[in-house]
Design a protein around this motif. Sequence first.
Motif, mmCIF file in Angstrom:
data_model
loop_
_atom_site.group_PDB
_atom_site.id
_atom_site.type_symbol
_atom_site.label_atom_id
_atom_site.label_comp_id
_atom_site.label_asym_id
_atom_site.label_seq_id
_atom_site.Cartn_x
_atom_site.Cartn_y
_atom_site.Cartn_z
ATOM 1 N N LEU A 88 -23.151 -15.158 -7.532
ATOM 2 C CA LEU A 88 -24.007 -15.093 -6.355
ATOM 3 C C LEU A 88 -24.113 -16.490 -5.759
ATOM 4 O O LEU A 88 -24.515 -17.429 -6.442
ATOM 5 N N ARG A 89 -23.729 -16.629 -4.490
ATOM 6 C CA ARG A 89 -23.828 -17.927 -3.814
ATOM 7 C C ARG A 89 -25.289 -18.184 -3.454
ATOM 8 O O ARG A 89 -25.941 -17.336 -2.848
ATOM 9 N N LEU A 90 -25.766 -19.364 -3.806
ATOM 10 C CA LEU A 90 -27.167 -19.706 -3.578
ATOM 11 C C LEU A 90 -27.278 -20.814 -2.530
ATOM 12 O O LEU A 90 -26.449 -20.938 -1.654
ATOM 13 N N TRP A 91 -28.300 -21.616 -2.632
ATOM 14 C CA TRP A 91 -28.607 -22.665 -1.676
ATOM 15 C C TRP A 91 -27.658 -23.855 -1.803
ATOM 16 O O TRP A 91 -26.878 -23.957 -2.747
ATOM 17 N N LYS A 92 -27.781 -24.746 -0.856
ATOM 18 C CA LYS A 92 -27.094 -26.034 -0.935
ATOM 19 C C LYS A 92 -28.131 -27.139 -1.127
ATOM 20 O O LYS A 92 -29.158 -27.146 -0.464
ATOM 21 N N ASP A 93 -27.861 -28.037 -2.066
ATOM 22 C CA ASP A 93 -28.669 -29.235 -2.246
ATOM 23 C C ASP A 93 -27.948 -30.414 -1.616
ATOM 24 O O ASP A 93 -26.712 -30.449 -1.548
ATOM 25 N N PHE A 133 -24.584 -21.888 -7.524
ATOM 26 C CA PHE A 133 -24.180 -20.517 -7.817
ATOM 27 C C PHE A 133 -24.974 -19.979 -9.004
ATOM 28 O O PHE A 133 -25.374 -20.743 -9.889
ATOM 29 N N ALA A 134 -25.187 -18.672 -9.015
ATOM 30 C CA ALA A 134 -25.639 -17.985 -10.222
ATOM 31 C C ALA A 134 -24.462 -17.174 -10.734
ATOM 32 O O ALA A 134 -23.776 -16.504 -9.948
ATOM 33 N N ARG A 135 -24.198 -17.231 -12.039
ATOM 34 C CA ARG A 135 -23.081 -16.479 -12.618
ATOM 35 C C ARG A 135 -23.568 -15.722 -13.855
ATOM 36 O O ARG A 135 -24.302 -16.265 -14.674
ATOM 37 N N TRP A 136 -23.127 -14.482 -13.959
ATOM 38 C CA TRP A 136 -23.511 -13.637 -15.083
ATOM 39 C C TRP A 136 -22.422 -12.602 -15.331
ATOM 40 O O TRP A 136 -21.556 -12.382 -14.483
ATOM 41 N N ALA A 139 -18.257 -9.445 2.278
ATOM 42 C CA ALA A 139 -19.109 -9.970 3.350
ATOM 43 C C ALA A 139 -19.548 -11.391 3.047
ATOM 44 O O ALA A 139 -19.592 -12.250 3.944
ATOM 45 N N GLU A 140 -19.883 -11.683 1.784
ATOM 46 C CA GLU A 140 -20.335 -13.015 1.407
ATOM 47 C C GLU A 140 -19.200 -14.035 1.476
ATOM 48 O O GLU A 140 -19.406 -15.181 1.875
ATOM 49 N N GLU A 141 -17.996 -13.610 1.081
ATOM 50 C CA GLU A 141 -16.866 -14.549 1.035
ATOM 51 C C GLU A 141 -16.173 -14.684 2.377
ATOM 52 O O GLU A 141 -15.554 -15.710 2.665
ATOM 53 N N GLY A 142 -16.226 -13.637 3.232
ATOM 54 C CA GLY A 142 -15.532 -13.687 4.512
ATOM 55 C C GLY A 142 -14.033 -13.657 4.384
ATOM 56 O O GLY A 142 -13.299 -14.055 5.296
ATOM 57 N N SER A 143 -13.554 -13.167 3.231
ATOM 58 C CA SER A 143 -12.118 -13.153 2.976
ATOM 59 C C SER A 143 -11.828 -12.171 1.852
ATOM 60 O O SER A 143 -12.498 -12.209 0.809
ATOM 61 N N PHE A 144 -10.825 -11.304 2.053
ATOM 62 C CA PHE A 144 -10.425 -10.389 0.983
ATOM 63 C C PHE A 144 -9.827 -11.161 -0.184
ATOM 64 O O PHE A 144 -10.021 -10.798 -1.347
ATOM 65 N N LEU A 145 -9.106 -12.234 0.119
ATOM 66 C CA LEU A 145 -8.456 -12.999 -0.949
ATOM 67 C C LEU A 145 -9.495 -13.664 -1.844
ATOM 68 O O LEU A 145 -9.427 -13.567 -3.076
ATOM 69 N N ARG A 146 -10.485 -14.354 -1.236
ATOM 70 C CA ARG A 146 -11.517 -15.000 -2.045
ATOM 71 C C ARG A 146 -12.373 -13.966 -2.766
ATOM 72 O O ARG A 146 -12.786 -14.175 -3.905
ATOM 73 N N ALA A 147 -12.657 -12.856 -2.092
ATOM 74 C CA ALA A 147 -13.473 -11.813 -2.710
ATOM 75 C C ALA A 147 -12.757 -11.199 -3.909
ATOM 76 O O ALA A 147 -13.377 -10.909 -4.940
ATOM 77 N N SER A 148 -11.450 -11.004 -3.810
ATOM 78 C CA SER A 148 -10.702 -10.413 -4.922
ATOM 79 C C SER A 148 -10.680 -11.357 -6.117
ATOM 80 O O SER A 148 -10.803 -10.919 -7.267
ATOM 81 N N LEU A 200 -33.166 -13.584 -7.032
ATOM 82 C CA LEU A 200 -32.362 -14.625 -6.391
ATOM 83 C C LEU A 200 -31.716 -14.096 -5.111
ATOM 84 O O LEU A 200 -31.700 -14.794 -4.088
ATOM 85 N N ARG A 201 -31.179 -12.890 -5.172
ATOM 86 C CA ARG A 201 -30.497 -12.326 -4.007
ATOM 87 C C ARG A 201 -31.478 -12.140 -2.844
ATOM 88 O O ARG A 201 -31.143 -12.377 -1.686
ATOM 89 N N ASP A 202 -32.689 -11.745 -3.179
ATOM 90 C CA ASP A 202 -33.674 -11.479 -2.142
ATOM 91 C C ASP A 202 -34.202 -12.752 -1.500
ATOM 92 O O ASP A 202 -34.446 -12.806 -0.290
ATOM 93 N N ARG A 203 -34.365 -13.824 -2.285
ATOM 94 C CA ARG A 203 -35.036 -15.025 -1.789
ATOM 95 C C ARG A 203 -34.138 -16.242 -1.600
ATOM 96 O O ARG A 203 -34.485 -17.138 -0.816
ATOM 97 N N TYR A 204 -33.017 -16.302 -2.321
ATOM 98 C CA TYR A 204 -32.271 -17.543 -2.321
ATOM 99 C C TYR A 204 -30.779 -17.388 -1.998
ATOM 100 O O TYR A 204 -30.088 -18.390 -1.890
ATOM 101 N N SER A 205 -30.289 -16.161 -1.862
ATOM 102 C CA SER A 205 -28.870 -15.989 -1.588
ATOM 103 C C SER A 205 -28.527 -16.538 -0.220
ATOM 104 O O SER A 205 -29.276 -16.338 0.738
#
Length: 295
Positions: free
Chosen positions: A162-167, A270-273, A17-26, A289-294
């Motif tokens: 996790l995709r976050l905000w844009k600066d 992005f946040a990465r872990w 859902a976040e990526e909008g693409s099976f290829l990018r999500a995979s 982050l997911r609740d407030r900034y994703s």
Amino acid sequence: MRSSIQLATLNYALVVAEEGSFLRASARAGIDHSALSRRIRDLEYAIGTKIFHRHARGVGPTPAGERFLDRLRSVLLELDNTLTLARTGIKDEQQRLSIGSNGMILAGRALDAIIEFGKCHPNVTVSLIEGLHPEPRAALGGTEVDVTVTSSSQSIGRAFELRLWKDTLAVVVASNHPLAGCPVIEWSEIGQETLLVRRGEAFLLADTVGNRVQLPAIVEHHVSAGILLRLVGNGLGIALIHDGDANGVPEGAVCRKLRIGGKPIQVRNFARWRADNANPALPIFIAFLRDRYSS
């Protein structure tokens, strides 16, 4: 039904859902494209409704899928919190979390988010580590950081993301610079300038705008952001910052809007872990982050 649906599949649905693409999500989730597609198809069959509709540009949630995904985010957030409490045993037990950053010049919204997190979770002691490529560590006791907040689009290894905000980027010039009187500066106007960056920021800059424009001459300094901006104020070059950090510009320098072809230059964060990190404070921060900034 619960026994036939794996938790990983539910997480994959959110990534799609976040990526909008099976290829990018995979690619992001580290799973074969066809295997991911089968998992989502099996999930749709198990719950008896279509979650995504496929189209030429990728995929998007159906109305029923949108409701399902919204509820799923809330359920998984609650699950993260429950598992965290189970790990710690005592809610108020003091925990530690190391956060790495290789953002450009100053902190942008990242520092604001971390400060807000500290206020909301006083039982978590946060240590900040700045470096070229701080990598998320696998488990407690490692030498790398627990989570990285970065503007680099290049993921390292199999880290979750996790995709976050844009600066939006702005440019700092000396107050007596010929461009200081312009409220908006076009990228083409800084082509002959000397761009001062801190260690590692040339890579981030090329990652952000390098494919669209020619970069000015770059001089790298192994100094703090404050010292770098003081060099700008003394006429030794220009620098880039996030526009939210304009108030941090020292005396002798001014911050101006920066554009390419009249359009703002936006930087995705992005946040990465790593999923195998055993630090109980990590899911608390990710849920925050997911609740407030994703995005």
